[in-house]
Write a protein that holds these residues in place. Structure first.
Motif, PDB file in Angstrom:
ATOM      1  N   ALA A  80       0.922  -1.269   0.061  1.00 28.26           N
ATOM      2  CA  ALA A  80      -0.032   0.206   0.059  1.00 28.26           C
ATOM      3  C   ALA A  80       0.882   1.157  -0.252  1.00 28.26           C
ATOM      4  N   ALA A  83       2.118   1.778  -3.539  1.00 25.97           N
ATOM      5  CA  ALA A  83       1.179   2.285  -4.298  1.00 25.97           C
ATOM      6  C   ALA A  83       1.236   3.770  -4.320  1.00 25.97           C
ATOM      7  N   THR A  84       1.513   4.509  -3.154  1.00 25.95           N
ATOM      8  CA  THR A  84       1.386   5.896  -2.953  1.00 25.95           C
ATOM      9  C   THR A  84       2.668   6.442  -3.357  1.00 25.95           C
ATOM     10  N   ALA A 127      -1.998  -2.613  -7.879  1.00 24.74           N
ATOM     11  CA  ALA A 127      -2.256  -1.251  -7.413  1.00 24.74           C
ATOM     12  C   ALA A 127      -1.211  -0.204  -7.355  1.00 24.74           C
ATOM     13  N   VAL A 128      -0.061  -0.797  -7.604  1.00 27.62           N
ATOM     14  CA  VAL A 128       1.358  -0.030  -7.647  1.00 27.62           C
ATOM     15  C   VAL A 128       1.513   0.362  -8.922  1.00 27.62           C
ATOM     16  N   PRO A 129       1.552   1.713  -9.043  1.00 27.55           N
ATOM     17  CA  PRO A 129       1.338   2.337 -10.426  1.00 27.55           C
ATOM     18  C   PRO A 129       2.618   2.218 -11.379  1.00 27.55           C
ATOM     19  N   GLN A 133       7.778  -3.883 -13.738  1.00 28.63           N
ATOM     20  CA  GLN A 133       7.664  -4.706 -12.592  1.00 28.63           C
ATOM     21  C   GLN A 133       8.280  -6.039 -12.734  1.00 28.63           C
TER      22      GLN A 133
END
Length: 298
Positions: A80, A83-84, A127-129, A133
């Motif tokens: 999370a 993701a930010t 959810a990780v922009p 990856q």
């Protein structure tokens, strides 16, 4: 004059370019189950963290969860936060070490307390922009999530096993940790180890270990995703980052190296256009390297 003009144009492009793309590492050593595995998983995670910190030049973007700290809640929180913190231009490398299970329907990564399943991990990773990856699942039964996780565009996925049926404790993590710091893994001798190079080296060591013992291989590593060839997963020596200028040059160099690796995968597709494009990238790469050498000369 022509050379000076090229250097000036390169410098201008660096100044006018976008903000530097960052690389984030998340390394998780799951539940051991007995003292031997606890020690092994923690050691593998520590070795991978050393390689990650060497590659970045600091521990700032390296997150490690092991032992009692490797819980479902802690993993969810770490993803999370990524993701930010991460942007679309950034890169993310996730290493999962330990035991996994597959019941024919769902994969689970074994953690302290409650396990986390493959579907939830897939949602958290999506959810990780970061559009580039690398997911390396080194657990038993990891092959059961290979195709699902690899479906995302720009993602490379490596698993220790080819299916959920390979359920024995894996050897992959130990050899992957070795690959990240092995000169022999750097096939093109550029001081950088791509995910493809690390995978090929690791898969060879895994196969050799079973052959040396004269036993049937219980794991067969797999890789999906063309991005693996261009994803720099480790450097053999830390990049110099003495000034913002050098830091920006290093970022540009890494980007060019990734472009060269990606271009080489399209050689047949490009035909006669391949060599001119490759030469242009190599010339630019050489000029940027020259600028780094001049900026860091004693």
């Amino acid at each position: 004059m022509k050379r000076c003009a090229i250097l000036a144009a390169t410098a201008l492009a660096l100044q006018a370019g976008p903000a530097r793309a960052e690389l984030f590492y998340l390394i998780v050593g799951g539940l051991g189950g007995n003292p031997g595995y606890v020690e092994r998983f923690a050691g593998d995670a520590a070795d991978m963290a050393v390689a990650a910190e060497r590659t970045l030049g600091s521990a700032e973007r390296v997150r490690v969860l092991v032992g009692d700290n490797a819980t479902r809640d802690a993993l969810r929180e770490a993803l999370a936060e990524l993701a930010t913190a991460a942007s679309a231009a950034d890169r993310l490398a996730v290493f999962l070490i330990g035991h996994g299970s597959y019941d024919g329907t769902a994969y689970k990564f074994n953690l302290e307390g409650e396990d986390i399943d493959g579907a939830e991990l897939s949602e958290l990773l999506a959810a990780v922009p970061a559009q580039s990856q690398l997911l390396v699942n080194m657990t038993s039964a990891s092959g059961s999530v290979l195709e699902e996780w690899a479906a995302a565009e720009g993602r490379a996925v490596i698993t220790a096993t080819r299916s959920g049926a390979e359920r024995n404790a894996t050897r992959f993590a130990e050899h992957w940790a070795t690959a990240l710091s092995a000169e022999d893994a750097d096939m093109n001798k550029n001081g950088s180890i791509s995910a493809r190079e690390a995978f090929d080296y690791t898969a060879r060591l895994v196969a050799d270990s079973f052959e040396t013992e004269g036993t049937l291989a219980t794991e067969h590593p797999q890789l999906r995703g063309e991005a693996a060839g261009a994803f720099e997963v480790s450097r053999l020596t830390a990049r110099v980052a003495l000034t913002p200028e050098v830091d920006a040059l290093n970022a540009r160099l890494a980007g060019l190296e990734e472009q060269v690796a990606a271009l080489r995968t399209r050689r047949e597709e490009l035909g006669d256009d391949y060599l001119p494009q490759l030469q242009a990238l190599l010339v630019e790469l050489a000029l940027v390297q020259e600028q780094i050498d001049e900026a860091t000369a004693e």
